[in-house]
Write a protein that holds these residues in place. Structure first.
Motif: not given
Length: 246
Positions: A31-33, A37-38, A99-100, A106-107
């Motif tokens: 859900x975090x990933x 992305x959004x 970002x990637x 973070x995940x």
């Protein structure tokens, strides 16, 4: 536990070897990933990045996360003398190179907070691992069915920049032209934020990026130059034993 989902345009696979690790924590990771992305994709018109690029939101009204991402982008732009630049003339703002790795790291931290101690998180070939050693293969830059290196990763990250998946997508910001001088460059570092960004920034620098990346604290490098010369720093971890990475 194993799971694979398609997020951010590439497959993300997770293997957790802690017995009884909960599905809900894995749900939270993916859900975090999807959220990252959004929020930060330059290819989504409603993302915070796109709204900043259009001027719909000012730099003084950014979220703390995007402020952190852009600060990392600026740090590496300065460190490479402009070779790494997410604001190229005539192009949209594109912080994907930061970002990637940042979002996947973070995940991984979410997994650790949920109690995971032995896991391997593979995001399109860039890997964060804990509790290894985990054996990770580095794809050959010219032959998709071969590996050019294998390493053991215990607690840390590895990322590769190359042209074999997306062609000449890494631009040298000093010239505005595709980066040359390297076929592929792989970096190990304590975090995927560092490994992924350093690999991209070094690739943008070309052949001089090998020494630049190797001089970054905590980083080790495996590179294949355009003339097919292999360079491997002394601390790049060789494979001896371990689990197969996710």
């Amino acid at each position: 536990m194993r799971r694979v989902e398609h997020v951010m345009g590439f497959p993300v696979s997770l293997r957790v070897d802690d017995e009884g690790f909960g599905e809900s924590a894995v749900d939270d990771l993916f859900a975090w990933l999807r959220e990252a992305d959004a929020r930060f994709s330059p290819f989504r018109e409603d993302s915070e990045v796109s709204r900043l690029d259009r001027g719909d939101v000012g730099p003084d009204r950014l979220s703390p996360d995007l402020t952190e991402i852009l600060a990392l982008c600026e740090r590496y732009r300065t460190a490479t003398g402009g070779a790494f630049d997410v604001r190229l003339p005539g192009r949209r703002l594109d912080p994907c190179a930061v970002v990637k790795g940042w979002s996947v790291q973070k995940g991984a931290e979410l997994l650790r907070e949920a109690g995971a101690r032995r896991f391997c998180l593979n995001a399109g070939g860039d890997v964060v691992a804990a509790g290894g050693p985990w054996r990770v293969g580095v794809r050959h830059p010219e032959h998709a069915d071969r590996l050019c290196a294998v390493l053991d990763l215990t607690d840390g990250a590895v990322a590769t920049s190359a042209r074999y998946e997306r062609g000449d997508h890494i631009i040298d910001g000093r010239t505005g032209r595709p980066a040359t001088g390297l076929l592929a460059l792989t970096v190990t570092a304590p975090t995927l934020t560092e490994a992924d960004t350093v690999a991209t920034a070094a690739y943008a620098l070309g052949a001089e990026g090998i020494a630049w990346a190797a001089a970054r604290p905590g980083c080790e490098v495996f590179a294949v130059t355009a003339d097919r010369r292999v360079v491997r720093t002394a601390g790049f971890p060789p494979a001896e034993s371990g689990q197969v990475a996710a």
